[in-house]
Write a protein that holds these residues in place. Structure first.
Motif, PDB file in Angstrom:
ATOM      1  N   ARG A  37      36.129  33.916  43.404  1.00 43.18           N
ATOM      2  CA  ARG A  37      36.156  34.605  44.705  1.00 43.18           C
ATOM      3  C   ARG A  37      37.594  35.018  45.033  1.00 43.18           C
ATOM      4  N   ASN A  48      31.499  45.629  34.746  1.00 39.96           N
ATOM      5  CA  ASN A  48      30.578  46.677  35.197  1.00 39.96           C
ATOM      6  C   ASN A  48      29.566  47.076  34.129  1.00 39.96           C
ATOM      7  N   VAL A  51      26.644  43.057  33.850  1.00 36.02           N
ATOM      8  CA  VAL A  51      26.754  42.806  35.286  1.00 36.02           C
ATOM      9  C   VAL A  51      26.407  41.351  35.622  1.00 36.02           C
ATOM     10  N   TRP A  52      25.384  40.857  34.982  1.00 31.91           N
ATOM     11  CA  TRP A  52      24.962  39.468  35.179  1.00 31.91           C
ATOM     12  C   TRP A  52      25.212  38.692  33.895  1.00 31.91           C
ATOM     13  N   LEU A 110      27.784  35.078  43.721  1.00 32.88           N
ATOM     14  CA  LEU A 110      27.829  36.313  44.514  1.00 32.88           C
ATOM     15  C   LEU A 110      29.270  36.765  44.701  1.00 32.88           C
ATOM     16  N   GLY A 111      29.440  38.065  44.836  1.00 31.65           N
ATOM     17  CA  GLY A 111      30.784  38.574  45.112  1.00 31.65           C
ATOM     18  C   GLY A 111      31.299  38.063  46.437  1.00 31.65           C
ATOM     19  N   ARG A 112      30.389  37.921  47.390  1.00 30.27           N
ATOM     20  CA  ARG A 112      30.782  37.399  48.699  1.00 30.27           C
ATOM     21  C   ARG A 112      29.711  36.416  49.188  1.00 30.27           C
ATOM     22  N   HIS A 115      28.759  35.892  52.834  1.00 23.71           N
ATOM     23  CA  HIS A 115      27.990  36.892  53.581  1.00 23.71           C
ATOM     24  C   HIS A 115      26.493  36.771  53.337  1.00 23.71           C
TER      25      HIS A 115
ATOM     26  N   CYS B 154      27.209  44.064  52.226  1.00 20.64           N
ATOM     27  CA  CYS B 154      27.087  43.806  50.788  1.00 20.64           C
ATOM     28  C   CYS B 154      27.470  42.360  50.488  1.00 20.64           C
ATOM     29  N   ILE B 155      26.597  41.657  49.768  1.00 22.35           N
ATOM     30  CA  ILE B 155      26.884  40.262  49.420  1.00 22.35           C
ATOM     31  C   ILE B 155      27.385  40.139  47.976  1.00 22.35           C
ATOM     32  N   GLY B 156      27.427  41.252  47.272  1.00 20.34           N
ATOM     33  CA  GLY B 156      27.957  41.222  45.909  1.00 20.34           C
ATOM     34  C   GLY B 156      26.994  40.682  44.877  1.00 20.34           C
ATOM     35  N   CYS B 157      25.682  40.948  45.060  1.00 21.84           N
ATOM     36  CA  CYS B 157      24.701  40.436  44.092  1.00 21.84           C
ATOM     37  C   CYS B 157      24.615  41.314  42.844  1.00 21.84           C
ATOM     38  N   ARG B 158      25.073  42.546  42.944  1.00 20.06           N
ATOM     39  CA  ARG B 158      25.129  43.512  41.820  1.00 20.06           C
ATOM     40  C   ARG B 158      23.747  43.967  41.339  1.00 20.06           C
ATOM     41  N   TYR B 159      22.732  43.762  42.152  1.00 16.26           N
ATOM     42  CA  TYR B 159      21.403  44.237  41.741  1.00 16.26           C
ATOM     43  C   TYR B 159      21.400  45.770  41.675  1.00 16.26           C
ATOM     44  N   PHE B 171      31.427  47.409  40.570  1.00 15.31           N
ATOM     45  CA  PHE B 171      31.668  46.194  41.341  1.00 15.31           C
ATOM     46  C   PHE B 171      33.178  45.992  41.423  1.00 15.31           C
ATOM     47  N   GLY B 188      34.575  42.045  45.613  1.00 20.77           N
ATOM     48  CA  GLY B 188      33.301  41.328  45.670  1.00 20.77           C
ATOM     49  C   GLY B 188      32.158  42.165  46.204  1.00 20.77           C
ATOM     50  N   THR B 189      32.391  43.463  46.386  1.00 20.62           N
ATOM     51  CA  THR B 189      31.303  44.331  46.856  1.00 20.62           C
ATOM     52  C   THR B 189      31.070  45.467  45.858  1.00 20.62           C
TER      53      THR B 189
END
Lengths: 420, 259
Positions: A37, A48, A51-52, A110-112, A115, B154-159, B171, B188-189
């Motif tokens: 984070r 990118n 991604v996962w 999660l990126g954030r 949130h 945006c929570i940054g889930c990357r879906y 991202f 993170g977004t």
């Protein structure tokens, strides 16, 4: 049938060592998430293109296994198989623990993560992700009630009702998890309605395999007996689930192979994709399918308890190992194969269009991924010490088959935490 | 009207009060006016929403889009990409974890050997996959068809990165520095091409289109797809164009010629 349950004492050095190791690993996972984070996800192997990554491989495995772990309880409560009734509490506990472990990975990656409340405040119900948030939290609540109803004698008569609800809910939940990938029309490896039922069957196998490992591992450590009758049944059940998974995997790939436009991705996954064909054939099919089938279906002369236990443990371990390979192939392999923006044409760009993407997991996301497993173990270890989840005995004279009472079971007293 | 009622009307008139039938009519008129006054703003807003918001299946009055002529785009030119990066404060480094709002793609037909080079960016789809999959609604489509990310949600889930068939979403995986006030970014977004929304609102062209025109290629055209008088709408009605992965039914706002 009276079944005696008892908490584990939890005074041994081994118990505390396990708790401390799992606690430290969980804390390391939080530290890794905070590091990602603070620095951004570029410190991980994800980018990118891929991604996962590892957190998602472990998260999806754990979430799929969570719904499957509940099956043992469902077999007892919903389908009335008395043999599995003594196992129902552990089954529900594992379901909750595995789901929390999976969500731990997902949320901390999660990126954030801070949130996350936005997903509750502003849900977009066109998103299967948004639905899953409700399916996951609903599952925790329902299984929580299920456990309460099982463990509180006055509520026992209603266990069947809650059990049916939990069973139906878990089917929807796993459909939702499979649909996370099944709804992705953009990616050749996903975009398939077969993924939802495949995930359901996969959950049966993963969940039961983990259940078996925890049950037999725990009973061995506690020196509590498990009879040949139960071991034989669990072997057969796991074998059926493994075979069903293999069938759906075969249908998935054969369907793709029949479609000319999908042969590229099939060729990648099954033959040319470097690591992924190895993981598919060697990990998913051989270790996760053929080996357990061989171990679980081969006859054991004289119902030898030790041999039954050994083959069941090894078979379950192979299912888990093959399961991680399956998730890696699906999640990482599916992203490695280039997006087909212009099917049939050669595509090039400075942004990695038309090339196979590589993924090298780095330590932050690997630690985070492993921490999810540690959280599962931690929850189970603590819960087993606090509440009577485990039966005192699963010997043949205690368990019953299809409601036929074992004579000795009625007479057995419950040292602590005895419940009907 | 019956005889009795006629009688009643005449009695009332003789009493000096208003004729009941006329009274009823007047009351009805007043009530109608009151209802109209009350509902009118709502109906107006509703009607405007239907036109401007352009929910699924309905035509919006404004829909911004692009027409990219691949036959006019020069293979060695990346003026549009540079202009986007400079204007929006993005890195020129095409690292795998760097954002790429627009990129030049080269396609080659292996059967004929024909090659084409052209820019690909967010296609601002009518049925955007990123909007559908976003759990929080952070990915959203404006009434004018521009697809954006609400960084606060945006929570940054990357879906959305997983779902976009065009690899148009990135991202933000690093701390961002030297941000442009008109292009806020958030570590993170998720993010992607904004079609230079603030320039468009100011009546200007997106940075990439301006750069292409300056380079003298005129391979990019921007405008309101819904306005039949606009140059882009007229051009689209004259020449054969297509959209990328039209088979997916996403109805992109970016059209291509010559691919």
């Amino acid at each position: 049938m009276k079944v005696a349950y008892r908490e584990i004492e939890g005074h041994s050095a081994g118990y505390w060592l396990a708790v401390i190791v799992c606690g430290l690993l969980a804390a390391a996972g939080v530290a890794a998430a905070l590091y990602m984070r603070a620095e951004g996800h570029h410190v991980s192997g994800m980018n990118n293109q891929i991604v996962w990554g590892m957190p998602h491989v472990f998260a999806v495995f754990l979430i799929v296994a969570a719904s499957g772990a509940l099956n043992v309880a469902s077999i007892a409560s919903v389908f009335g198989r008395a043999l599995y009734k003594p196992l129902a509490r552990l089954s529900a506990l594992l379901a909750v623990a595995l789901l929390i472990g999976g969500l731990w990975n997902l949320v901390l990656d999660l990126g954030r993560p801070g949130h996350l409340l936005a997903a509750v405040l502003y849900p977009n119900f066109r998103s299967i992700f948004a639905w899953n948030i409700y399916l996951y939290t609903g599952f925790l609540v329902i299984v929580g009630f299920y456990l309460w109803f099982m463990m509180e004698r006055r509520l026992n008569p209603h266990t069947h009702t809650v059990g049916v609800l939990a069973f139906l809910w878990r089917l929807v939940l796993t459909t939702g998890t499979g649909s996370i990938f099944g709804f992705l029309a953009a990616r050749s490896a996903y975009d398939s309605a077969v993924l939802a039922p495949l995930f359901i069957l996969t959950s049966f196998a993963f969940g039961l395999a983990i259940f078996v490992l925890v049950l037999l591992g725990g009973f061995k450590a506690l020196a509590r007996p498990v009879g040949a009758r139960l071991l034989t049944r669990l072997r057969s059940l796991l074998a059926v689930f493994v075979a069903a998974v293999l069938y759906f995997v075969a249908v998935y790939h054969l369907t793709n192979l029949y479609m000319a436009g999908q042969r590229g991705v099939e060729s990648f996954m099954l033959v040319t994709g470097g690591l992924f064909p190895w993981l598919f054939w060697g990990g998913q099919v051989f270790v996760g399918g053929i080996v357990p089938l061989w171990l679980l279906l081969r006859p054991v002369p004289g119902a030898d308890g030790a041999a039954l236990r050994r083959t069941l443990m090894l078979g379950a371990a192979a299912v888990v190992a093959g399961g991680f390979a399956q998730m890696y192939v699906l999640i990482i392999g599916g992203q490695s194969y280039p997006l087909q923006m212009f099917p049939g044409l050669i595509v090039k760009s400075r942004f990695y269009d038309g090339v196979v993407h590589t993924y090298i997991p780095q330590w932050p996301e690997t630690v985070l991924a492993l921490s999810g497993v540690a959280v599962v173990a931690l929850i189970v270890l603590i819960a087993l010490r606090l509440l009577p989840f485990l039966p005192v005995s699963l010997a043949d004279d205690v368990v019953s088959v299809h409601g036929v009472h074992a004579p000795a079971a009625e007479a057995e007293g419950a040292p602590t935490g005895a419940r009907t | 009207m019956s005889d009795e009622s006629q009688k009643a009307v005449s009695v009332g008139a003789e009493d000096g009060g208003p004729e009941p039938d006329a009274l009823r009519r007047r009351l009805l008129k007043l009530a109608g006016a009151a209802v109209a006054l009350t509902l009118a703003p709502g109906v107006t807003v509703l009607a405007r929403d239907l036109v401007v918001k352009g929910p699924r299946g309905r035509k919006s009055a404004v829909r911004y889009g692009l027409l990219i002529d691949a036959s006019a785009c020069k293979s060695g030119c990346d003026a549009c990409v540079r202009a986007c990066q400079d204007y929006n404060g993005l890195s020129h480094d095409p690292g795998p974890d760097n954002a790429q709002w627009i990129r030049k793609v080269t396609i080659t037909n292996p059967q004929t050997g024909l090659s084409r080079s052209f820019p690909v960016m967010c296609q601002h789809c009518e049925n955007a996959a990123c909007v559908d999959v976003c759990p929080t609604g952070a990915s959203f489509r404006r009434p004018d068809g521009i697809v954006l990310v609400d960084k606060h949600r945006c929570i940054g889930c990357r879906y959305c990165l997983m779902a976009c068939p065009y690899k148009a979403r990135s991202f933000v995986a690093r701390n961002v520095e030297d941000q442009k006030p008109w292009a806020p970014r958030g570590k993170g977004t998720a993010e992607g091409c904004t079609m230079c929304v603030e320039r468009v609102e100011a009546g200007k062209l997106p940075a990439c289109v301006t750069a292409c025109q300056k380079a003298g290629h005129k391979a990019m055209m921007f405008g309101n797809l819904q306005d039949p008088k606009s140059a882009i709408a007229q051009r689209l009605s004259e020449v054969a164009t297509t959209t990328i992965r039209a088979d997916l039914g996403l109805l992109p706002s970016v059209h291509y010629r010559g691919i």
